[in-house]
Design an enzyme around this catalytic site. Sequence first.
Site, short mmCIF file in Angstrom:
data_model
loop_
_atom_site.label_atom_id
_atom_site.label_comp_id
_atom_site.label_asym_id
_atom_site.label_seq_id
_atom_site.Cartn_x
_atom_site.Cartn_y
_atom_site.Cartn_z
N GLY A 136 8.74 34.20 8.89
CA GLY A 136 8.74 33.09 9.83
C GLY A 136 7.93 33.41 11.08
O GLY A 136 8.30 34.27 11.87
N GLY A 176 7.58 31.95 13.83
CA GLY A 176 8.04 31.10 14.93
C GLY A 176 8.29 31.96 16.17
O GLY A 176 7.79 33.09 16.28
N ILE A 183 13.61 32.03 10.24
CA ILE A 183 12.98 30.79 9.76
C ILE A 183 13.59 29.56 10.42
O ILE A 183 13.49 28.46 9.91
CB ILE A 183 13.07 30.68 8.22
CG1 ILE A 183 14.53 30.71 7.75
CG2 ILE A 183 12.27 31.79 7.54
CD1 ILE A 183 14.73 30.18 6.35
N GLY A 184 14.22 29.74 11.55
CA GLY A 184 14.79 28.60 12.28
C GLY A 184 16.29 28.78 12.45
O GLY A 184 16.89 29.73 11.95
N HIS A 242 -4.63 32.49 46.65
CA HIS A 242 -5.65 33.35 46.05
C HIS A 242 -5.38 34.80 46.45
O HIS A 242 -5.08 35.05 47.63
CB HIS A 242 -7.04 32.94 46.54
CG HIS A 242 -8.12 33.86 46.06
ND1 HIS A 242 -8.61 33.80 44.77
CD2 HIS A 242 -8.78 34.87 46.68
CE1 HIS A 242 -9.54 34.74 44.63
NE2 HIS A 242 -9.66 35.40 45.77
P1 NAI Z 1 11.15 28.50 14.61
O1 NAI Z 1 11.49 27.14 14.19
O2 NAI Z 1 10.53 28.73 15.93
O3 NAI Z 1 10.17 29.16 13.55
C1 NAI Z 1 10.51 29.30 12.21
C2 NAI Z 1 9.23 29.57 11.42
O4 NAI Z 1 9.61 29.91 10.11
C3 NAI Z 1 8.30 28.36 11.33
O5 NAI Z 1 6.99 28.77 11.58
C4 NAI Z 1 8.51 27.88 9.90
O6 NAI Z 1 7.38 27.23 9.37
C5 NAI Z 1 8.79 29.18 9.21
N1 NAI Z 1 9.52 29.07 7.95
C6 NAI Z 1 10.50 28.19 7.64
N2 NAI Z 1 10.95 28.42 6.38
C7 NAI Z 1 10.25 29.48 5.92
C8 NAI Z 1 10.26 30.21 4.71
N3 NAI Z 1 11.11 29.89 3.71
N4 NAI Z 1 9.41 31.25 4.55
C9 NAI Z 1 8.55 31.57 5.55
N5 NAI Z 1 8.49 30.92 6.73
C10 NAI Z 1 9.34 29.89 6.91
O7 NAI Z 1 12.51 29.32 14.44
P2 NAI Z 1 12.96 30.74 14.98
O8 NAI Z 1 11.79 31.58 15.33
O9 NAI Z 1 13.94 31.23 13.97
O10 NAI Z 1 13.73 30.37 16.30
C11 NAI Z 1 14.88 29.50 16.26
C12 NAI Z 1 15.02 28.74 17.53
O11 NAI Z 1 15.35 29.58 18.61
C13 NAI Z 1 13.77 27.99 17.89
O12 NAI Z 1 14.05 26.63 17.75
C14 NAI Z 1 13.47 28.33 19.30
O13 NAI Z 1 13.38 27.19 20.06
C15 NAI Z 1 14.66 29.18 19.77
N6 NAI Z 1 14.11 30.35 20.45
C16 NAI Z 1 13.45 30.16 21.64
C17 NAI Z 1 12.85 31.21 22.28
C18 NAI Z 1 12.11 30.95 23.53
O14 NAI Z 1 12.25 29.88 24.10
N7 NAI Z 1 11.31 31.90 24.03
C19 NAI Z 1 12.92 32.57 21.75
C20 NAI Z 1 13.58 32.65 20.49
C21 NAI Z 1 14.17 31.57 19.89
#
Ligand code: NAI
Length: 466
Positions: free
Chosen positions: A181, A183, A272-273, A445
């Site tokens: 993932g 993400g 993966i979310g 600046h």
């Molecule tokens: P995410 O939704 O950001 O990313 C998940 C990624 O996994 C996507 O690119 C998706 O296409 C991919 N994916 C989905 N199914 C897959 C599969 N079967 N095989 C391979 N890739 C796959 O979710 P993530 O990174 O788990 O984060 C979860 C939540 O936590 C997010 O919604 C985010 O908003 C929040 N979060 C926010 C942070 C921040 O604001 N800095 C830091 C960490 C998390």
Amino acid sequence: MAQYDVVIIGGGPGGYNGAIRAGQLGLKTAIVEGRGKLGGTCLNVGCMPSKALLHASEMFEAASGGEFAKLGIEVKPKLNLVQMMAQKAESVEALTKGVEFLMKKNKVDYIKGWGRIDGPGRVVVKGEDGAETVLETKNIVIATGSEPTPLPGVTVDNKRIVDSTGALSLPEAPKSLIVVGAGVIGLELGSVWKRLGAEVTVVEFLDRILPGTDTEVANAFQKILGKQGFKFKLASKVTGATASAKGVKLSVEPVAGGPAETLEADYVLVAIGRRPFTQGLGLETVGVVPDKRGMIANDHFKTTAPGVWVVGDVTSGPMLAHKAEDEGVACMELIAGKAGHVNYDIIPGVIYTKPEVATVGKTEEDLKAAGVAYKVGKFPFLANSRAKINHETDGFVKVLADAKTDRILGAHAVGPNVGDMIAEICVAMEFGGSSEDVARTCHPHPTRSEAFRQAAMGVEGWTMQA
Ligand code: NAI
Ligand code: FAD
């Protein structure tokens, strides 16, 4: 039996910020939390511990990866992972205690245990000792947050195959890590372990990283991560995993079809979310039906059941702490008869890597899809004097404004400290500001914030310093 105006189930950013606001507004409030500590995912196993490790690993890399040497500072750093984890735990503990103090300060009752709705106006809390307490209340606010989405065929054991919680507490710096993932979690925690010595390979289902982020920014960011040594396997799906005491074998196939391959690594992080968390909440006792993913729909934070409200990750919208916080506050204001409101068009998103990624408002893809005529102003950090002097020149800022009215519609950036600086654009957008408003605002600046000003100037074609 205790009688309340509001009982909030869940002590994360949605719940605890809502509780503070409710206390300020004079509502008799209780907050119910099952994990033994306030702060939710964010403080305990999310935003804060991840930022602690991002900061520490950034320092380690600066010291060991040549950045210090370039500045004329010669050191030979040695990783003390036990201390790195201990300072993370200490900060987290202090923050959760701070939230507990804020509950007292605002006269909110903190009730430890797992809460369950038991019909209209009733919440039953099961404490650690199994004893049940009944709370009667005019309003119930569901703020139960989210949990990692499981990946079929890949069982998280939090030993070799970990979710984000496991990846925040690995017992050693891995030599190799596969992240499933591309993400926010994958790239932030992948960065942590990469800086501490791991070879990191990111396997992503789609043909790009960070879906939903402005494509130009995501592509530029991927190149920067590539330069740092990240390997990407895009358009690839994981079909199975076998963990042993020493590591993990992962079967990966191209999404479009083709031969499968086996990747091996010391650890695998599945990111993966996340999905809404509503387990054991007794929603059926008030007739609230979540969707297939567990998400509880809302209309101005109201669920379909009278007197039952919902905020944060468990309802629709981005799963971000500041979004949950704003909803918690607005929900309490509505309960108190005030005009609570959240502007969903202006919720910034930041990825706390090095460099950072920061976005707010519409992407170019959004505007094209909606047929909106827009202008673009762009400025590279290579031309920003402060970034240049600090050797942090990767990235750029992009400001998007309405072609006719010049109103800012979005801003997207990759670069040093952009996560802090995007707040300037959020304020400008809240005031209905134009690119010219930002361009004509005197900026200090030398700061990296001048890159935002120069990008805003670019909308009307008068960028001066590039
Ligand atoms: P995410 O939704 O950001 O990313 C998940 C990624 O996994 C996507 O690119 C998706 O296409 C991919 N994916 C989905 N199914 C897959 C599969 N079967 N095989 C391979 N890739 C796959 O979710 P993530 O990174 O788990 O984060 C979860 C939540 O936590 C997010 O919604 C985010 O908003 C929040 N979060 C926010 C942070 C921040 O604001 N800095 C830091 C960490 C998390
Ligand atoms: P949560 O924080 O999940 O809190 C819900 C709480 O409710 C939990 O403590 C849970 O124990 C409790 N609960 C659930 N059910 C019950 C029940 N029945 N009874 C009692 N208690 C219950 N967001 C950002 O904006 N910036 C970041 O940098 C960031 N980094 C992150 C890093 C990681 C690794 C992760 C996983 C997430 C990150 N997030 C970040 C997302 C952020 O943590 C969430 O969006 C935020 O915590 C949501 O707040 P919430 O109040 O809705 O839910």
